[in-house]
Write a protein that holds these residues in place. Structure first.
Motif, PDB file in Angstrom:
ATOM      1  N   MET A  27       0.824  -1.209   0.000  1.00  0.00           N
ATOM      2  CA  MET A  27       0.000   0.000   0.000  1.00  0.00           C
ATOM      3  C   MET A  27       0.861   1.263   0.000  1.00  0.00           C
ATOM      4  SD  MET A  27      -3.117  -0.725  -0.362  1.00  0.00           S
ATOM      5  CE  MET A  27      -3.922   0.793   0.068  1.00  0.00           C
ATOM      6  N   LYS A  28       2.033   1.202   0.608  1.00  0.00           N
ATOM      7  CA  LYS A  28       2.938   2.355   0.579  1.00  0.00           C
ATOM      8  C   LYS A  28       3.356   2.663  -0.855  1.00  0.00           C
ATOM      9  CE  LYS A  28       5.051   2.152   5.121  1.00  0.00           C
ATOM     10  NZ  LYS A  28       6.294   2.011   5.876  1.00  0.00           N
ATOM     11  N   ASP A  29       3.549   1.617  -1.639  1.00  0.00           N
ATOM     12  CA  ASP A  29       3.923   1.799  -3.035  1.00  0.00           C
ATOM     13  C   ASP A  29       2.799   2.471  -3.813  1.00  0.00           C
ATOM     14  OD1 ASP A  29       6.434   0.497  -2.757  1.00  0.00           O
ATOM     15  OD2 ASP A  29       5.387  -1.425  -2.777  1.00  0.00           O
ATOM     16  N   ILE A  30       1.575   2.108  -3.510  1.00  0.00           N
ATOM     17  CA  ILE A  30       0.429   2.714  -4.183  1.00  0.00           C
ATOM     18  C   ILE A  30       0.327   4.198  -3.801  1.00  0.00           C
ATOM     19  CG2 ILE A  30      -2.094   2.684  -4.395  1.00  0.00           C
ATOM     20  CD1 ILE A  30      -1.870  -0.393  -3.995  1.00  0.00           C
ATOM     21  N   ALA A  31       0.507   4.505  -2.531  1.00  0.00           N
ATOM     22  CA  ALA A  31       0.468   5.901  -2.088  1.00  0.00           C
ATOM     23  C   ALA A  31       1.598   6.702  -2.727  1.00  0.00           C
ATOM     24  CB  ALA A  31       0.571   5.968  -0.566  1.00  0.00           C
ATOM     25  N   ARG A  32       2.783   6.120  -2.795  1.00  0.00           N
ATOM     26  CA  ARG A  32       3.925   6.773  -3.428  1.00  0.00           C
ATOM     27  C   ARG A  32       3.635   7.013  -4.918  1.00  0.00           C
ATOM     28  NH1 ARG A  32       7.303   3.150  -2.029  1.00  0.00           N
ATOM     29  NH2 ARG A  32       7.758   4.015  -0.009  1.00  0.00           N
ATOM     30  N   SER A  33       3.013   6.048  -5.554  1.00  0.00           N
ATOM     31  CA  SER A  33       2.651   6.172  -6.968  1.00  0.00           C
ATOM     32  C   SER A  33       1.646   7.301  -7.177  1.00  0.00           C
ATOM     33  CB  SER A  33       2.053   4.866  -7.482  1.00  0.00           C
ATOM     34  OG  SER A  33       2.989   3.849  -7.428  1.00  0.00           O
ATOM     35  N   PHE A  34       0.690   7.402  -6.258  1.00  0.00           N
ATOM     36  CA  PHE A  34      -0.316   8.461  -6.351  1.00  0.00           C
ATOM     37  C   PHE A  34       0.341   9.837  -6.324  1.00  0.00           C
ATOM     38  CE2 PHE A  34      -3.168  11.474  -4.291  1.00  0.00           C
ATOM     39  CZ  PHE A  34      -4.245  11.438  -5.161  1.00  0.00           C
ATOM     40  N   ALA A 108      -2.962   6.527 -12.343  1.00  0.00           N
ATOM     41  CA  ALA A 108      -2.834   7.618 -13.310  1.00  0.00           C
ATOM     42  C   ALA A 108      -4.200   8.094 -13.791  1.00  0.00           C
ATOM     43  CB  ALA A 108      -1.987   7.162 -14.495  1.00  0.00           C
ATOM     44  N   LEU A 109      -5.098   7.168 -14.052  1.00  0.00           N
ATOM     45  CA  LEU A 109      -6.442   7.552 -14.496  1.00  0.00           C
ATOM     46  C   LEU A 109      -7.204   8.290 -13.397  1.00  0.00           C
ATOM     47  CD1 LEU A 109      -7.483   4.398 -16.541  1.00  0.00           C
ATOM     48  CD2 LEU A 109      -6.978   6.682 -17.437  1.00  0.00           C
ATOM     49  N   VAL A 110      -7.082   7.819 -12.175  1.00  0.00           N
ATOM     50  CA  VAL A 110      -7.751   8.489 -11.047  1.00  0.00           C
ATOM     51  C   VAL A 110      -7.215   9.911 -10.880  1.00  0.00           C
ATOM     52  CG1 VAL A 110      -7.975   8.469  -8.521  1.00  0.00           C
ATOM     53  CG2 VAL A 110      -8.380   6.381  -9.834  1.00  0.00           C
ATOM     54  N   VAL A 111      -5.896  10.056 -10.957  1.00  0.00           N
ATOM     55  CA  VAL A 111      -5.298  11.387 -10.841  1.00  0.00           C
ATOM     56  C   VAL A 111      -5.729  12.280 -12.005  1.00  0.00           C
ATOM     57  CG1 VAL A 111      -3.081  12.620 -10.977  1.00  0.00           C
ATOM     58  CG2 VAL A 111      -3.345  10.690  -9.418  1.00  0.00           C
ATOM     59  N   ALA A 112      -5.738  11.750 -13.213  1.00  0.00           N
ATOM     60  CA  ALA A 112      -6.132  12.539 -14.389  1.00  0.00           C
ATOM     61  C   ALA A 112      -7.589  12.992 -14.292  1.00  0.00           C
ATOM     62  CB  ALA A 112      -5.901  11.722 -15.662  1.00  0.00           C
ATOM     63  N   VAL A 113      -8.469  12.083 -13.904  1.00  0.00           N
ATOM     64  CA  VAL A 113      -9.877  12.450 -13.734  1.00  0.00           C
ATOM     65  C   VAL A 113     -10.019  13.471 -12.615  1.00  0.00           C
ATOM     66  CG1 VAL A 113     -12.130  11.586 -12.971  1.00  0.00           C
ATOM     67  CG2 VAL A 113     -10.830  10.331 -14.688  1.00  0.00           C
TER      68      VAL A 113
END
Length: 155
Positions: A27-34, A108-113
């Motif tokens: 989950m830390k990787d996902i947060a870092r990616s966000f 990436a899609l969530v951030v773009a939206v």
């Protein structure tokens, strides 16, 4: 036997550049990616050319953007992450790749939206298809940012 300076330099480079194997995905990787996606995508969101191009894109352009995104992510995942895996028999590339590419692209899609709606670009564009085009255009740099932030975390 006397060692040469050149051999010492090679040994020092090997020690300094020794890359640690990538850890398992969390989950830390996902947060870092966000946050990586947010950082890189936010630099592109304010380009007025982005709105103009979103109105002009065809289905072929959209398909090319999606394929380019997947290709760039695959190259990043392989050369930055998987190349450091020492036991490639127990950690297959397809498993290593699949969970990362799906996660990076969804982030990436969530951030773009989110950025598109946060800054009201959905109100500027005429149709829902143009909003989708903008989202997919913005997902390219966002996915690169997501992958870089996660895969370079050891540096």
């Amino acid at each position: 036997m006397v060692r040469s300076t050149a051999q010492d330099i090679i040994d020092i480079k090997r020690e300094v550049l020794r890359l640690t194997p990538p850890a398992h995905f969390s989950m830390k990787d996902i947060a870092r990616s966000f946050f990586g996606a947010l950082l890189l995508a936010s630099t592109f969101i304010f380009s007025s050319q982005l709105i103009t191009q979103a109105k002009l894109l065809t289905q072929t352009h959209i398909a090319a953007i999606i394929l380019a995104t997947i290709l760039v992510l695959t190259v990043e995942i392989y050369f930055i992450g998987y190349e450091r895996v020492q036991d490639k028999h127990s950690r297959k590339f397809i498993q290593f790749w699949a969970k990362r590419i799906v996660t990076f692209y969804i982030v990436a899609l969530v951030v773009a939206v989110g950025l598109s709606y946060l800054y009201g670009f959905n109100l500027v564009l005429d149709t829902q298809a143009e909003v989708v085009n903008l989202t997919l255009m913005l997902s390219f740099p966002a996915s690169v940012g997501a992958a870089i932030a996660d895969l370079l975390r050891t540096y």
